[in-house]
Design a protein around this motif. Structure first.
Motif, short mmCIF file in Angstrom:
data_model
loop_
_atom_site.label_atom_id
_atom_site.label_comp_id
_atom_site.label_asym_id
_atom_site.label_seq_id
_atom_site.Cartn_x
_atom_site.Cartn_y
_atom_site.Cartn_z
N ASP A 232 -10.58 -6.40 6.33
CA ASP A 232 -9.46 -6.17 5.93
C ASP A 232 -9.04 -4.65 6.27
OD1 ASP A 232 -9.02 -8.50 4.79
OD2 ASP A 232 -9.55 -7.94 2.69
N ARG A 233 -10.05 -3.82 7.03
CA ARG A 233 -9.82 -2.41 6.91
C ARG A 233 -8.55 -2.12 7.99
NH1 ARG A 233 -15.99 -0.87 5.80
NH2 ARG A 233 -16.10 -1.76 3.63
N ASP A 234 -8.23 -3.06 8.62
CA ASP A 234 -7.14 -2.64 9.72
C ASP A 234 -5.72 -3.23 9.26
OD1 ASP A 234 -8.94 -1.32 11.92
OD2 ASP A 234 -9.47 -3.63 12.51
N PHE A 235 -5.82 -3.64 7.97
CA PHE A 235 -4.56 -4.16 7.30
C PHE A 235 -4.29 -3.31 6.09
CE2 PHE A 235 -6.81 -7.37 9.68
CZ PHE A 235 -5.88 -7.99 10.43
N PHE A 236 -3.31 -3.90 5.38
CA PHE A 236 -3.15 -3.32 3.94
C PHE A 236 -2.65 -1.92 3.95
CE2 PHE A 236 -5.59 -7.18 3.09
CZ PHE A 236 -4.62 -7.66 2.32
N GLN A 237 -1.96 -1.31 4.86
CA GLN A 237 -1.82 0.07 5.04
C GLN A 237 -0.77 0.48 3.86
OE1 GLN A 237 1.18 1.98 7.67
NE2 GLN A 237 -0.60 2.84 8.85
N GLN A 238 -1.23 1.55 3.33
CA GLN A 238 -0.40 2.11 2.23
C GLN A 238 0.03 3.66 2.27
OE1 GLN A 238 -1.66 0.48 -1.89
NE2 GLN A 238 -2.90 -1.17 -0.58
N VAL A 239 0.90 4.06 1.18
CA VAL A 239 1.12 5.60 1.28
C VAL A 239 0.49 6.14 0.10
CG1 VAL A 239 3.04 7.00 1.22
CG2 VAL A 239 3.54 4.82 2.47
N TYR A 240 0.09 7.19 0.51
CA TYR A 240 -0.72 8.38 -0.41
C TYR A 240 -0.05 9.59 -0.41
CZ TYR A 240 -4.47 4.97 -1.96
OH TYR A 240 -5.12 3.94 -2.40
N PHE A 241 -0.41 10.42 -1.42
CA PHE A 241 0.12 11.76 -1.37
C PHE A 241 -1.36 12.55 -1.43
CE2 PHE A 241 1.20 15.88 -3.26
CZ PHE A 241 2.07 16.23 -2.46
N HIS A 242 -1.32 13.53 -0.35
CA HIS A 242 -2.28 14.58 -0.43
C HIS A 242 -1.92 16.05 -0.83
CE1 HIS A 242 -6.04 16.80 0.78
NE2 HIS A 242 -5.41 17.37 1.39
N LYS A 243 -2.62 16.58 -1.70
CA LYS A 243 -2.16 18.13 -1.96
C LYS A 243 -3.30 18.98 -1.35
CE LYS A 243 -1.55 21.40 -5.97
NZ LYS A 243 -1.61 21.51 -7.45
N LEU A 244 -2.81 20.13 -0.54
CA LEU A 244 -3.66 20.86 0.13
C LEU A 244 -4.70 21.25 -0.90
CD1 LEU A 244 -1.24 22.53 2.51
CD2 LEU A 244 -2.74 20.90 2.89
N GLY A 245 -5.86 21.75 -0.45
CA GLY A 245 -6.91 22.17 -1.08
C GLY A 245 -7.58 21.39 -2.11
N THR A 246 -7.25 20.05 -1.98
CA THR A 246 -7.90 19.31 -3.01
C THR A 246 -8.64 18.19 -2.07
OG1 THR A 246 -6.12 17.58 -3.45
CG2 THR A 246 -6.38 19.52 -4.77
N PRO A 247 -9.78 17.64 -2.60
CA PRO A 247 -10.47 16.46 -1.97
C PRO A 247 -9.67 15.19 -1.72
CG PRO A 247 -11.88 17.16 -3.84
CD PRO A 247 -10.46 17.85 -4.04
#
Length: 725
Positions: A232-247
């Motif tokens: 399944d890892r080439d599918f189910f693309q989603q949107v995330y938010f990344h804050k600089l300076g955080t893991p």
């Protein structure tokens, strides 16, 4: 296959006898024979034999041995062709032309970013351009060659922050298109420590990224990790938010939990950063849904797949300007207020017209509409109220883009069949178009080249445009070596552009023809839908009509006609040679799809089902089986000479298609003409190093010249030809 991320990055008078191939000095041993295994699949009660299904297993030692034997055979044939040294010298000179090409430009915070390709560098680099009138001032930000001297690392896309102080860059290796994003400081060109985001981009769903207003973080596409099984890892693309300076483990999910398995997203932010727009694609068939994130952090669905909204851009007046195909297959322009982002609140600013609306860009006081009519493009302007403001004064029969600058000004990259890519600046206040210093010089002299558009009548009566490029000295004697190409799918239009390899063919007395088939978008969405799903056969009928016109009008004859296409165009080649083998002397089929019944068993093949159809649907199965090239190879048929290419790491088209098609054709052909398989260790073609691009095209053109009976005449490089004036 179609791109799914921000584009950065897309080929004689003295004749030899028309024998299959000039006999080499030493006899070439035959290719290895593929074993046949009794495999049978059943679809809707129809039993289908598949004796070469075992060739689908890329890692199997028997498959690798067979490929190695095919490679040895192919190399023995191609390396013995006449004039290879002269052809290599010419193609190397053409593709290594050192005039830099600038493309994929974006301006943020007053900083102009651009990709720059400048041979002999193997890959394009990301640069900052202080002046469009002095390219020597460019400063390199990210050079893949510095990161990987092998030339196997490429930039998938880049996204600058709103203030132009940081830039996110996706990098992938070996043609896989599987890209991790690294954040770079624009002032220093150094990566920010710890700011690398894995698996943002890929070969199935692409990838994208959009910054927040403050430049402290960004929205990005993410493929699943260990939370899903490997399949399944080439599918189910989603949107995330990344804050600089955080893991990255702390990144927050934003959108996509209810999206289809074959979802892909593109992202953009408003100029003030207060709004983010996400476009969700349902596979590759051209269906989109839009979502808007407002200042309060909530996402609102603006449109559904069935609403037929396809493009949108933020305007300066608190509105989205959007391109809709709802009851308007050639496109209409809508205005959607951001305060109430719903199609119920949309107003029609520009109704459907004669031309096809292909894209749009919003400026400070106007909207620029990119329009097509059969291939060439133009830029029309309307006010924010939809009032007509005229056209940007660009040359006819050309293709162009529109890159917003300050206010209403634009950069306009422009090219034609005879002029190299040139970047102009459009000053909106003065209404003037001025050439910048970013244009390439041409490696070929095109002053003798004539371009004309013919109309071909397809099987059902549809008129199909065919652009023909030839020397003014060419005579209509039915004997010109001719190269016909096409694509016909995924709503992708073939627009005019200078291809030096086409001119390498013309300068040997040849003719090049570019067909504008249904399945593309040259005449809008109806042109696309008339060539997809159960209507795909129209594409192949269109192509045959183009080939027949070239013969009927005495430009060429079947013994001197070659065809070439790649990816979806490779499928076109497979259908062309199985449906009308008598029409062509030689076929070059690059990274193509040939087994239409098993393509959806591959990851990217599942994305293709919304364009091609699925065997799970009875009607679509019948259409797929009706033209699937692999299943229509007939024993003892007089097939043309064929050169297939494939890439071991191709994430878009599995190389098993080429293996199976070669095995079946070698078994069935009733001639001694060669069926060759050329395999490399890279991918679908995008991001290939310059050296591999040269090597492949030396093989292709040596093959074409020999098959068409062209005695190659060495050509001296012309004096530098300037970009268009």
């Amino acid at each position: 296959m179609p791109p799914r991320s921000k584009p950065v990055l897309a080929a004689l008078s003295l004749l030899l006898p028309l024998s299959p191939l000039a006999a080499p000095k030493n006899a070439v041993p035959p290719p290895p024979v593929a074993a046949k295994e009794p495999v049978e699949d059943t679809y809707h009660g129809v039993k289908v034999a598949d004796p070469y299904q075992w060739l689908e297993k890329s890692g199997d030692p028997q498959v690798r041995d067979w490929v190695a034997g095919q490679t040895a055979y192919t190399r023995a044939v191609l390396d013995a062709l006449p004039s290879r040294d002269a052809i290599r010298e010419r193609i190397t000179g053409l593709l290594s032309h050192q005039s830099p090409a600038h493309f994929g430009m974006q301006q943020k915070g007053g900083v102009l970013f651009s990709m720059r390709f400048q041979p002999p560098r193997q890959q394009a680099a990301l640069v900052v351009l202080p002046s469009v009138d002095d390219p020597s001032t460019a400063r390199v930000l990210v050079d893949p060659m510095e990161l990987d001297p092998s030339g196997h690392t490429t930039i998938d896309f880049f996204a600058p922050s709103r203030d132009g102080k940081k830039v996110a860059v996706s990098l992938s290796k070996d043609g896989t298109e599987s890209g991790d994003v690294t954040i770079y400081d624009v002032a220093t060109g150094k990566p920010l420590p710890g700011e690398t985001i894995p698996r943002v981009s890929g070969g199935t769903a692409g990838g994208d990224l959009a910054w927040n207003a403050e430049g402290t973080g960004f929205f990005y596409t993410r493929y699943p990790g260990e939370e899903r099984p490997a399949e399944d890892r080439d599918f189910f693309q989603q949107v995330y938010f990344h804050k600089l300076g955080t893991p990255t483990a702390q990144d927050t999910h934003e959108l996509g939990k209810d999206a289809p398995r074959i979802a892909f997203f593109t992202l953009q932010s408003s100029d003030d950063g207060a709004f983010t727009l996400a476009r969700l694609g349902n596979g590759d068939g051209g269906e989109y849904a839009f979502y808007l994130r407002g200042a309060k952090g909530a996402w609102t669905q603006v449109s559904r797949f069935e609403d037929k909204l396809v493009h949108a851009d933020f305007g300066p007046d608190g509105a989205l300007y959007a391109l809709s195909h709802q009851d308007a297959p050639r496109g209409k322009l809508l205005r959607i207020p951001l305060a109430t982002p719903s199609l119920d609140k949309a107003t029609v600013l520009v109704p459907q017209g004669e031309s096809s609306l292909a894209g749009l860009r919003a400026g400070a006081t106007r909207v620029y509409l990119l329009e097509q009519l059969g291939g060439p493009t133009r830029i029309r302007m309307v006010g924010l109220d939809g009032k007509a403001l005229g056209e940007v004064p660009t040359p006819p029969v050309s293709s162009m883009g529109a890159i917003p600058l300050e206010g209403d000004d634009l950069l306009v990259p422009l090219s034609s069949y005879t002029q190299p890519l040139t970047v102009y600046r459009y000053a909106a206040k003065e209404g003037t178009l001025t050439k910048t210093a970013l244009g390439r010089t041409s490696p070929v002299d095109t002053r003798d080249v004539v371009v004309e558009t013919l109309q071909c009548k397809s099987k059902d009566g549809t008129q199909v445009p065919l652009d023909v490029l030839r020397s003014a000295k060419a005579k209509r004697n039915g004997n010109n070596p001719t190269l016909l190409t096409g694509y016909g799918g995924f709503s992708i239009s073939l627009t005019p552009g200078l291809n030096p390899l086409h001119h390498a063919f013309i300068e040997q007395g040849g003719i090049v023809a570019i067909s504008h088939l249904r399945g593309g978008a040259e005449f809008g969405e109806a042109w696309h839908t008339q060539g997809y799903l159960t209507k795909k056969q129209n594409v192949f009928d269109d192509f045959y009509a183009c080939a027949k016109l070239l013969v009927d009008t005495k430009w060429t004859k079947p013994a001197r006609l070659a065809i070439q296409g790649g990816s979806n165009g490779g499928l076109l080649m497979g259908a062309a040679l199985t449906q009308h083998p008598e029409m062509y002397r030689a076929v070059v089929a690059r990274v193509g799809i040939y087994d239409m019944l098993r393509v959806e068993l591959t990851p990217n093949g599942q994305f293709n089902t919304t364009e091609y159809g699925t065997v799970k649907d009875a009607a679509q199965f019948q259409a797929l089986y009706g033209y699937s090239p692999y299943h229509h190879v007939k024993d003892k048929t007089q097939y043309p000479s064929v050169l297939f290419t494939s890439g071991d790491n191709d994430p878009r088209v599995d190389p098993f298609h080429s293996r199976k098609m070669v095995a079946r054709l070698q078994e069935a052909t009733g001639t001694k003409r060669p069926v060759l398989l050329r395999t490399n260790a890279l991918g679908h073609g995008g991001g290939s190093p310059l050296s591999e691009t040269i090597a492949e095209n030396v093989d292709v053109y040596a093959f074409l010249f020999n098959e068409l009976g062209v005695k190659y005449r060495p050509v001296k490089a012309p004096a530098t030809q300037s970009p268009a004036k």
